[in-house]
Write a protein that holds these residues in place. Structure first.
Motif, PDB file in Angstrom:
ATOM      1  N   THR A  20      22.135  -5.056 -24.091  1.00  6.90           N
ATOM      2  CA  THR A  20      22.777  -5.917 -23.106  1.00  6.90           C
ATOM      3  C   THR A  20      21.766  -6.785 -22.648  1.00  6.90           C
ATOM      4  O   THR A  20      21.999  -8.032 -22.682  1.00  6.90           O
ATOM      5  CB  THR A  20      23.483  -5.207 -21.999  1.00  6.90           C
ATOM      6  N   ALA A  21      20.521  -6.251 -22.429  1.00  8.38           N
ATOM      7  CA  ALA A  21      19.657  -7.033 -21.568  1.00  8.38           C
ATOM      8  C   ALA A  21      19.004  -7.698 -22.807  1.00  8.38           C
ATOM      9  O   ALA A  21      18.655  -9.052 -22.722  1.00  8.38           O
ATOM     10  CB  ALA A  21      18.567  -6.334 -20.869  1.00  8.38           C
ATOM     11  N   ARG A  22      18.979  -7.280 -24.074  1.00  8.66           N
ATOM     12  CA  ARG A  22      18.367  -8.033 -24.867  1.00  8.66           C
ATOM     13  C   ARG A  22      19.114  -9.092 -25.570  1.00  8.66           C
ATOM     14  O   ARG A  22      18.691 -10.267 -25.901  1.00  8.66           O
ATOM     15  CB  ARG A  22      17.793  -7.100 -26.349  1.00  8.66           C
ATOM     16  N   VAL A  23      20.386  -8.915 -25.664  1.00 10.26           N
ATOM     17  CA  VAL A  23      21.386  -9.934 -25.941  1.00 10.26           C
ATOM     18  C   VAL A  23      21.358 -11.273 -25.034  1.00 10.26           C
ATOM     19  O   VAL A  23      21.180 -12.329 -25.260  1.00 10.26           O
ATOM     20  CB  VAL A  23      22.866  -9.348 -25.999  1.00 10.26           C
ATOM     21  N   ARG A  24      21.312 -10.877 -23.610  1.00  5.04           N
ATOM     22  CA  ARG A  24      21.112 -11.931 -22.836  1.00  5.04           C
ATOM     23  C   ARG A  24      19.910 -12.546 -22.733  1.00  5.04           C
ATOM     24  O   ARG A  24      19.997 -13.945 -22.779  1.00  5.04           O
ATOM     25  CB  ARG A  24      21.271 -11.289 -21.123  1.00  5.04           C
ATOM     26  N   THR A  25      18.661 -11.874 -22.992  1.00  4.29           N
ATOM     27  CA  THR A  25      17.511 -12.460 -23.088  1.00  4.29           C
ATOM     28  C   THR A  25      17.620 -13.718 -24.124  1.00  4.29           C
ATOM     29  O   THR A  25      17.153 -14.952 -24.268  1.00  4.29           O
ATOM     30  CB  THR A  25      16.393 -11.798 -23.410  1.00  4.29           C
ATOM     31  N   ALA A  26      18.085 -13.163 -25.420  1.00  2.13           N
ATOM     32  CA  ALA A  26      18.161 -13.861 -26.661  1.00  2.13           C
ATOM     33  C   ALA A  26      19.088 -15.261 -26.692  1.00  2.13           C
ATOM     34  O   ALA A  26      18.705 -16.331 -27.042  1.00  2.13           O
ATOM     35  CB  ALA A  26      18.733 -13.189 -27.777  1.00  2.13           C
ATOM     36  N   VAL A  27      19.939 -14.958 -25.852  1.00  2.32           N
ATOM     37  CA  VAL A  27      21.096 -16.164 -25.770  1.00  2.32           C
ATOM     38  C   VAL A  27      20.528 -17.082 -24.677  1.00  2.32           C
ATOM     39  O   VAL A  27      20.663 -18.184 -24.920  1.00  2.32           O
ATOM     40  CB  VAL A  27      22.359 -15.529 -25.281  1.00  2.32           C
ATOM     41  N   LEU A  28      19.973 -16.660 -23.673  1.00  2.00           N
ATOM     42  CA  LEU A  28      19.446 -17.520 -22.667  1.00  2.00           C
ATOM     43  C   LEU A  28      18.448 -18.329 -23.189  1.00  2.00           C
ATOM     44  O   LEU A  28      18.118 -19.412 -22.860  1.00  2.00           O
ATOM     45  CB  LEU A  28      19.120 -16.742 -21.453  1.00  2.00           C
ATOM     46  N   GLN A  29      17.511 -17.705 -24.040  1.00  2.00           N
ATOM     47  CA  GLN A  29      16.344 -18.085 -24.547  1.00  2.00           C
ATOM     48  C   GLN A  29      16.923 -19.459 -25.703  1.00  2.00           C
ATOM     49  O   GLN A  29      16.257 -20.636 -25.505  1.00  2.00           O
ATOM     50  CB  GLN A  29      15.516 -17.150 -25.494  1.00  2.00           C
ATOM     51  N   ALA A  30      17.892 -19.030 -26.349  1.00  2.03           N
ATOM     52  CA  ALA A  30      18.433 -20.063 -27.219  1.00  2.03           C
ATOM     53  C   ALA A  30      19.077 -21.317 -26.608  1.00  2.03           C
ATOM     54  O   ALA A  30      18.747 -22.371 -26.874  1.00  2.03           O
ATOM     55  CB  ALA A  30      19.599 -19.274 -28.131  1.00  2.03           C
ATOM     56  N   ALA A  31      19.675 -20.932 -25.454  1.00  2.00           N
ATOM     57  CA  ALA A  31      20.419 -21.914 -24.514  1.00  2.00           C
ATOM     58  C   ALA A  31      19.526 -22.973 -24.023  1.00  2.00           C
ATOM     59  O   ALA A  31      19.367 -23.836 -23.966  1.00  2.00           O
ATOM     60  CB  ALA A  31      21.283 -21.503 -23.525  1.00  2.00           C
ATOM     61  N   GLY A  32      18.373 -22.489 -23.546  1.00  2.52           N
ATOM     62  CA  GLY A  32      17.140 -23.128 -23.115  1.00  2.52           C
ATOM     63  C   GLY A  32      16.525 -23.828 -23.907  1.00  2.52           C
ATOM     64  O   GLY A  32      15.939 -25.111 -23.757  1.00  2.52           O
ATOM     65  N   ASP A  33      16.078 -23.550 -25.302  1.00  3.75           N
ATOM     66  CA  ASP A  33      15.735 -24.023 -26.401  1.00  3.75           C
ATOM     67  C   ASP A  33      16.597 -25.388 -26.709  1.00  3.75           C
ATOM     68  O   ASP A  33      15.975 -26.537 -26.850  1.00  3.75           O
ATOM     69  CB  ASP A  33      15.574 -23.331 -27.673  1.00  3.75           C
TER      70      ASP A  33
END
Length: 206
Positions: free
Chosen positions: A15-28
């Motif tokens: 769950t934490a890895r998914v959140r990290t990946a999604v937030l990274q993509a949104a920020g990019d």
């Protein structure tokens, strides 16, 4: 105000890895193309996660941006204590400067600030981000009060806001380079004003 160091990833389960990946993509995407180009399906593709996962967890773009800002506030670096008001304010200003001058973080903040002018939830999330950062640094002003560097009754939060305000002006209004010299001038101006009693709380004698 200040963000985490770019690329920071916290440990955790799936769950934490998914959140990290999604937030990274949104920020990019925010940094590259701005708020108007945010799309949950596109973010899911870039993050390498299922579209339904993103829709189920965040629901809307504004919900995702709010979570991104909350995450940035959680991961922001702690304040530096140097033993003097000017030293502390320079440390704060230089952290803001590094963030706003960063090739990813600067455009990201510009996009979020622009979005906050028309999105109430984004505006609330942005206010919370800045509240967290100001609360983190305000104790350095209280320590200066306790040392007798600045007058009793100084509004500690207003001093911290005064440090970053000129740097955000440069970011948003094209008011010159956001460099270390600009950061140090902002800190020196805020420290000088604080010592002169400019930031005394309303009702206190000047």
């Amino acid at each position: 105000m200040e963000s985490m160091e770019p690329g920071t990833v916290r440990p955790g389960g799936r769950t934490a890895r998914v959140r990290t990946a999604v937030l990274q993509a949104a920020g990019d995407i925010l940094a590259e193309r701005g708020y108007s180009h945010l799309d949950l399906a596109d973010i899911a593709r870039r993050a390498g996660v299922g579209k339904t996962t993103v829709y189920r967890r965040w629901g809307t773009v504004t919900g995702l941006v709010a979570d991104l800002l909350a995450d940035m506030a959680e991961q922001s670096l702690p304040r530096t204590e140097t033993g003097s008001l000017l030293g502390d304010l320079k440390a704060n200003a230089r952290l803001v400067q590094r963030t706003l001058a960063d090739s990813r973080q600067g455009p990201l903040f510009k996009a979020v600030i622009a979005a906050a002018t028309g999105e109430a939830r984004t505006a609330e999330a942005l206010r919370h981000f800045y509240d967290v950062r100001v609360d983190e640094w305000a104790p350095c002003v209280q320590q200066a009060i306790d040392r007798g560097e600045v007058p009793e009754g100084t509004d500690t939060h207003e001093v911290i806001r005064a440090v970053s305000a000129p740097l955000y002006y440069r970011l948003l209004a094209g008011g010159g380079r956001i460099d270390v010299a600009a950061a140090d001038r902002a800190a020196e101006a805020a420290a000088t004003a604080a010592r002169a009693g400019v930031f005394l709380s309303e009702g206190r004698p000047r």
